[in-house]
Design an enzyme around this catalytic site. Structure first.
Site, short mmCIF file in Angstrom:
data_model
loop_
_atom_site.label_atom_id
_atom_site.label_comp_id
_atom_site.label_asym_id
_atom_site.label_seq_id
_atom_site.Cartn_x
_atom_site.Cartn_y
_atom_site.Cartn_z
N HIS A 1 0.69 -1.33 -0.10
CA HIS A 1 0.04 0.11 -0.10
C HIS A 1 1.05 1.22 -0.05
O HIS A 1 2.11 1.37 0.37
CB HIS A 1 -1.15 -0.05 1.35
CG HIS A 1 -0.24 0.40 2.53
ND1 HIS A 1 -0.13 1.67 3.00
CD2 HIS A 1 0.13 -0.44 3.52
CE1 HIS A 1 0.47 1.75 4.03
NE2 HIS A 1 0.84 0.38 4.46
N CYS A 2 0.48 2.40 -0.45
CA CYS A 2 0.99 3.71 -0.58
C CYS A 2 0.16 4.69 0.43
O CYS A 2 -0.60 3.96 1.35
CB CYS A 2 1.14 4.19 -1.80
SG CYS A 2 -0.25 4.52 -2.68
N ALA A 3 0.05 5.77 0.22
CA ALA A 3 -0.45 6.74 1.37
C ALA A 3 -1.68 6.51 1.07
O ALA A 3 -2.90 6.76 2.08
CB ALA A 3 0.02 8.08 1.04
#
Length: 636
Positions: free
Chosen positions: A28-30
């Site tokens: 996942h990213c932000a």
């Protein structure tokens, strides 16, 4: 989105993408859950987009991206509880990652020590009080009361590898009880006894060079890291019928001898080399040897290399009644305590101040520096460096005067009487005072000034607290992100050229799915907080930060497009999750050359992710902007 059941959401997403068997990896990213699917035709995009908490779905770069927003770390954590797809536990998604190996090393050590900091601080204070009690004759060191209290104070430090085994196991996602078994073997009494004899030791005919692993740090962390890889390998290759007991059996069987035959020799030979070198330099230039010991004693302790010097000190004390190696250690230890004291006075963070204050007290009185080294100075970096600088100068002065202890004591203020009989005690006092002054002064004036943990009680809006007003950080920086009219100014996080959000080359942002905002093409690599508030998201890759203000504005700063794929290379985080920041505080540094060479767009996106919950979010930045210029006007 506060009413979303994230466990249910994770389960529903996994089901709608075709189940765990259809997912090869999950990260996942932000803002997005990034899945790699074996067969994307099995995923029901329409059904996923209808799930409560999902903003939209994108398919790009070989990834199936489920856009969730600031709460994606929570969904990712829940996904890890119901599947074997995720690969981090101990706040890995939120731990900052520096742009170099040393920063990553410091972050690793700090995260592993964090859960045991307060017990270390408490035990350190108890050791300090016990030392005072014996120094002033309040308690006899031979009494049974002292023995019991000393055991209570020393146990955590003596068995430190076992405590770190637990936190390291969580960090590396491996079996913590197996990790404790490995650590227990390293500090097992018979192993300690074998190391103390100095006689040759062999395992299955192979020579083993033993060291004293009590109070050590690096050996068990390395061991647990290796254990995590071995366990995952064994879990894949062993049959289900025997896996439960055979994985820990084989792991312990392999890891204990492996650590003893590798970490021990490497550390021992390195320690012996350092010991021989320092002793040789003492014969030629005592001041230089004092500078080395005074500056790097705490570094030696960190890697367990000090054990090569301890036997020399003990032998000197036994044969001649004193050891010149002990002279510079007062400066080494007290300079780190002084740096922590400066942090305690200077920092606006209540949590950091509390650790620094109690830890510096145990450092000054008992020579116990673990709480301040691992909880304050090392994570903040500069105080640790300034402590080294003080130790270099102070150690050189003490050694130049031939100062030495005539007893084996922990270097501390209470141990000063042990330094009065040998060498020039005046120079010892001067060296120690200079070391303390250098470390304290440099840290006080040039160390990191952390933000407050709480809002200022002085300023209020209709009875609600308003964040403390930061000082201007550029010519156009605003004094506050809030006004008395219910309007919040969200400031530009970076200097550069503002572009409409619709022109940003990322569909999730340009479509407005993540909220209203603006794009900024940076002219430099320094990124600042756009609002005053709490850091809620700090990606370990250093490329994205979510900050929530006291008024409820949730601002996301996303540095570059698809820069999550750099894995942190070129990014240095200056804040961590949960930290309080003021508008204009530095939150990250990025190397534009690294991003450009990798072929990524450095356009930095500033969006208000809870736009729908607010009255209005209006972009106001255009053309060339300085960091701190108004970028968005938000009506709450």
């Amino acid at each position: 989105m506060g009413s979303v059941n994230y466990r249910t959401l994770a389960e529903d997403i996994l089901q709608e993408v075709g189940g765990e068997q259809n997912v090869t990896s999950a990260t996942h990213c932000a803002t997005r859950l990034r899945l790699k699917l074996r067969d994307e035709s099995k995923a029901d995009k329409a059904a996923i987009e209808k799930l409560p908490g999902v903003i939209t779905v994108m398919q790009a770069g070989g990834q199936y991206q489920v856009v969730i927003g600031n709460n994606v770390p929570t969904v990712y954590a829940e996904l890890g509880k119901i599947s074997k797809l995720t690969d981090d536990r101990l706040a890995g998604a939120d731990a900052p990652a520096g742009g170099n190996i040393f920063n990553r090393f410091i972050d690793l050590i700090s995260s592993i020590f964090q859960p045991v900091l307060w017990p270390l601080a408490g035990a350190g204070l108890l050791k300090a009080f016990l030392s005072m009690a014996t120094q002033f004759g309040w308690l006899a060191a031979e009494s049974q009361t002292y023995v019991i209290l000393a055991a209570a104070a020393d146990a955590l430090f003596y068995f430190l590898p076992m405590f770190l085994a637990i936190t390291a196991a969580k960090r590396f996602r491996t079996n913590q009880f197996t990790s404790m078994a490995i650590a227990g073997a390293l500090v097992y009494p018979s192993i300690i006894a074998l190391a103390a004899t100095g006689e040759p030791v062999a395992f299955a005919g192979l020579p083993v060079v033993l060291m004293n692993y009590t109070s050590s740090v690096i050996p068990i962390i390395v061991a647990v890291w290796l254990q995590s890889h071995l366990e995952r390998f064994l879990a894949k290759v062993l049959p289900d019928a025997i896996r439960n007991f055979s994985v820990p059996l084989l792991t312990i069987l392999v890891m204990v001898p492996l650590v003893l035959m590798t970490v021990g020799p490497v550390t021992t030979y390195a320690a012996q080399g350092i010991s021989s070198g320092v002793n040789a330099i003492f014969g030629i230039a005592p001041w230089l040897a004092g500078a080395i010991l005074g500056g790097f004693w705490q570094v030696f302790v960190l890697f367990g290399l000090h054990w090569g010097l301890v036997p020399v000190m003990v032998n000197d004390l036994t044969t001649q009644g004193y050891s010149l190696l002990t002279g510079p250690l007062l400066a080494a230890v007290l300079s780190q305590a002084a740096a922590a004291l400066a942090v305690a006075i200077r920092s606006h963070s209540d949590a950091r101040r509390e650790v620094a204050a109690t830890g510096s007290l145990s450092g000054f009185l008992a020579g116990i520096t673990e709480p301040v080294i691992y909880g304050v100075n090392l994570p903040l970096k500069k105080p640790f460096y300034f402590g080294i600088a003080g130790g270099v100068v102070g150690g050189a002065i003490a050694a130049a005067g031939g100062s030495a202890a005539n007893a084996f004591v922990f270097p501390s203020l209470l141990a000063l009487p042990a330094y009065t009989a040998v060498g020039n005690f005046t120079l010892q006092l001067i060296g120690t005072a200079v070391a303390v002054a250098i470390a304290f002064t440099l840290t006080f004036f040039f160390g990191p000034r952390e933000s407050a943990d709480a809002v200022s009680p002085a300023a209020t809006t209709g009875g609600a607290p308003v964040p403390a007003v930061p000082g201007a950080t550029s010519g156009a920086a605003q004094a506050s992100t809030a006004t008395l009219t219910g309007v919040v100014d969200v400031l530009s996080p970076v200097a550069g050229r503002a572009v409409p959000l619709a022109d940003v080359q990322d569909k999730v942002f340009s479509s407005g799915a993540m909220g209203q905002g603006v794009g900024i093409v940076p002219s430099d690599g320094r990124i600042y907080s756009p609002i005053t508030g709490t850091v809620q998201v700090a990606m370990k890759t250093g490329h994205a930060y979510g900050i929530k203000s006291a008024e409820g504005v949730e601002a996301l700063v996303h540095i570059g497009i698809d820069t999550v794929k750099l894995g942190g290379r070129g990014f240095t985080a200056e804040v961590t999750r949960g930290q309080q920041v003021r508008a204009g505080d530095l939150i990250a540094v990025v190397d534009p050359d690294v991003v450009a060479e990798a072929g990524y767009d450095l356009t930095t996106v500033l969006v208000v992710t809870n736009t729908k919950e607010l009255t209005a979010v209006v972009p106001v930045a255009s053309g060339t902007v300085a960091h701190g210029d108004p970028a968005l006007t938000v009506q709450v």
